[in-house]
Design an enzyme around this catalytic site. Sequence first.
Site, PDB file in Angstrom:
ATOM      1  N   GLU B 283      -1.576  10.752  15.290  1.00  0.00           N
ATOM      2  CA  GLU B 283      -0.707  11.383  14.296  1.00  0.00           C
ATOM      3  C   GLU B 283      -1.456  12.478  13.539  1.00  0.00           C
ATOM      4  OE1 GLU B 283       1.098   8.647  11.515  1.00  0.00           O
ATOM      5  OE2 GLU B 283       2.012  10.269  10.353  1.00  0.00           O
ATOM      6  N   SER B 320       1.224   7.972   6.666  1.00  0.00           N
ATOM      7  CA  SER B 320       1.209   7.828   8.122  1.00  0.00           C
ATOM      8  C   SER B 320       2.397   6.954   8.534  1.00  0.00           C
ATOM      9  CB  SER B 320      -0.092   7.166   8.554  1.00  0.00           C
ATOM     10  OG  SER B 320       0.056   6.662   9.850  1.00  0.00           O
ATOM     11  N   CYS B 503      -9.816  -4.399   1.152  1.00  0.00           N
ATOM     12  CA  CYS B 503      -9.268  -5.737   1.367  1.00  0.00           C
ATOM     13  C   CYS B 503     -10.284  -6.842   1.093  1.00  0.00           C
ATOM     14  CB  CYS B 503      -8.738  -5.880   2.782  1.00  0.00           C
ATOM     15  SG  CYS B 503      -7.414  -4.724   3.143  1.00  0.00           S
TER      16      CYS B 503
HETATM   17  S1  SF4 Z   1      -5.674  -6.819   0.326  1.00  0.00           S
HETATM   18 FE1  SF4 Z   1      -5.221  -5.227  -1.182  1.00  0.00          FE
HETATM   19  S2  SF4 Z   1      -6.044  -3.367  -0.193  1.00  0.00           S
HETATM   20 FE2  SF4 Z   1      -5.819  -4.885   1.417  1.00  0.00          FE
HETATM   21  S3  SF4 Z   1      -3.788  -4.527   2.240  1.00  0.00           S
HETATM   22 FE3  SF4 Z   1      -3.581  -6.121   0.681  1.00  0.00          FE
HETATM   23  S4  SF4 Z   1      -3.008  -5.029  -1.168  1.00  0.00           S
HETATM   24 FE4  SF4 Z   1      -3.839  -3.510   0.265  1.00  0.00          FE
END
Ligand code: SF4
Lengths: 146, 596
Positions: B283, B320, B503
């Site tokens: 993309e 995206s 994350c």
């Molecule tokens: S853990 Fe936090 S940064 Fe990771 S996908 Fe979930 S909300 Fe988004």
Amino acid sequence: MDYDSLREAGSIIGSGGLIVMDEDSCMVDLARFYLDFNQDESCGKCTPCRIGSKRMLELLQKITAGRGEEQDLAILERLARLMQRGSLCGLGRTAPNPLLSTLRLFREEYRAHVNEKRCPAGSCRNLDRLQGGPEEGSRGEDKTVD
Amino acid sequence: MAKIRLWIDHREMEVEEESTVLEAARRAGIDIPTLCYLKDLNAPAACRVCLVQVEGKPTMDASCVLPVSEGMRVRTNTPEVLAARKEMIELLLSDHPFECLTCERNLNCELQRLAKRYGIRDIFIEGSRNHFPIDDLSPSVVREPDKCIRCRRCLAICEYYQAVGIYRMVERSFNAIVGPAYNGSLMETPCIYCGQCITVCPTGALHEQDSTARVWEALRDPHLHVVVQTAPSIRSSIGEEFGYPVGTPVAGQMIAALRRLGFDRVFDDCFGADVTVMEEATELIERLERGGPFPQFTSCCPSWVRFCELFYPEYTKNLSEVKSPQQIFGALAKTYYAREAGIDPARIFVVSIMPCVSKKYELLRPEMSDSGYRDVDAELTTREFAQMLFQAGIDLRKLPEEEFDDPLGSASGAGIIFGSTGGVMEAALRTAYEWVTGEELKDVEFPQVRSDKYKDAEIEMGDLRLKVAVARGTGEARRLIEALKKGQKEYHFVEVMACPAGCVGGGGQPIYIETDDWNEQVAHRSRRSGGLYRLDRQAEHRRSHKNPAVIKLYRDFLGRPGSEKAHRLLHTGYLSRRLYSPEPLPKKEHKQKVPL
Ligand code: SF4
Ligand code: SF4
Ligand code: SF4
Ligand code: SF4
Ligand code: FES
């Protein structure tokens, strides 16, 4: 009467109001009345003011309703000291003042409520009822404890 | 920097002038308890359990906000101070339900710990308690206001870190509570479901929606073929729940544990991440050829996607179109895997284990059903996963190391670093670079985009200078977009993850209560990234497009990246959402009704 002389007498000027009372005014009920007001005005941010003033009010409601117990006065004093020393702002720090000064100057009236279930000023209606006395004459509205 | 001399508990010390008494005391090894304070994020001076006595003062002070001053003499542990703190804790408990045994945060609760530390046996004062309804309408976050101690940490993180601002002080006096406007449901607010408020809440007042019951049920159902995908970051965070040092990668034991729980296949969401990279890099190249719209924003974080939809709908065209790894995996599990394994997709139940509470919301988005079924059926946070293991008596430390199953189980190092901030960007760059320049990367690492602070960089790709940026937290994203709007910044490609450190610091990760310093909290979460980068360095393949399982997927099933089929299954679209109107989510019942 000025700021300094009032401070010597253990009070503050506040909004400049003055309340005159005679022997028909119940000091316990008066403390309850002021706590009710301060409790309501608390913003609820800090622990001692949010919960402490509620607990003090509950105890005073209990005492004016004739359900007071011996240890309640000591607990009230503990709560009052905690609020005075530990609250975040002036509202919480001064909220227990009416309780502390009436407790200091009119302890006998508190004792009569707690030990004899009697209101010397004849103003706490529920106590009079307990004593078989007249029911009229109550000034402060009595909210029951939750 | 000017120094201040003071005495704490008779010990003379010199500290920087902007220190607080709490900081000065801690530096001297004197501990003072705190509850509401979270250094550099929240200091409302509300709980008052950190009281100290300044000599000569009639009242006590909250040490967390008390500035040091020259010649000050402070006492932190006189009998009066200790008694006042104890009474403060008892007051808090007098308006608190005694439900530790059934509470999410049992044995990991700051209030409970404080009660233990102060030896609370008896509450000196009792009285009426607040009773607020539990709010469990949101797909991700549950509020139990009765357990709230009004510390405002949730308010601070949501307002200052995420720039969303859901929480307020509602009501006053005894009934004052921290909650959404009018103490309504989170479901009626523009909450982005990041769960960051959960990670800083000292008590069980905030927690995730439970999905363990649903997963146990699926595991018990003999007609279902239950497959699980584990997000990149789980392998370096689940160990914490079993006493491993933070950031220890325990992928092998984690896989073994999942088999013992009864999953029919244990797959790797990093495979999904690799596919995300293939599509997202394609993309990006298409946008470069078309001339925009720029920047291309990553879209693998559902909280960030929701933030963009809610607050910057004019930028959704920049998101995206590629789905997140969780949803890509789900769509492939019920099509490609179903075909390869010869299993009726109606019987496949897809569980994902994620560091995230937002993924519970994402999987319910109505459009996430391109396989013809709900693509992902249930999501467990790292904490819920640990809970299931405890319950089943499975101890990670006692397990051998096992391997993921095929065909959705092998991933490249690029897929693994998705769990860290900057990882999505780096993974995409490894592929985009080689595709754009036609050259092989000598060094696949892009340290320019690794950081737990806002980062931008220019990457040379042949004659193209690709301008990229990495933002964590939607607060940073908001500042970035505002700068884009004013023309102060220009980028081609921007990664946004809603959680601190990405994350690895997600709303579903193990909750760390050993610090009351926000920066230390973020550093703890970042340490989990160390494990991911280590795994990347050891990986056989470090670029998504070199992963043989990915090559096979495209050869046998999808055709090429960006193909019509890839679009149908792996791409999605976005909405512009209204701020205060709840949109209906599909009921949690799903299409597949399996005969019992
Ligand atoms: S853990 Fe936090 S940064 Fe990771 S996908 Fe979930 S909300 Fe988004
Ligand atoms: S929030 Fe903490 S103190 Fe309250 S019930 Fe839960 S574990 Fe116990
Ligand atoms: S989940 Fe995130 S957006 Fe929602 S209230 Fe909590 S911190 Fe705010
Ligand atoms: S919900 Fe949790 S974080 Fe928010 S004010 Fe209450 S106790 Fe603090
Ligand atoms: S008032 Fe200092 S920690 Fe809460």
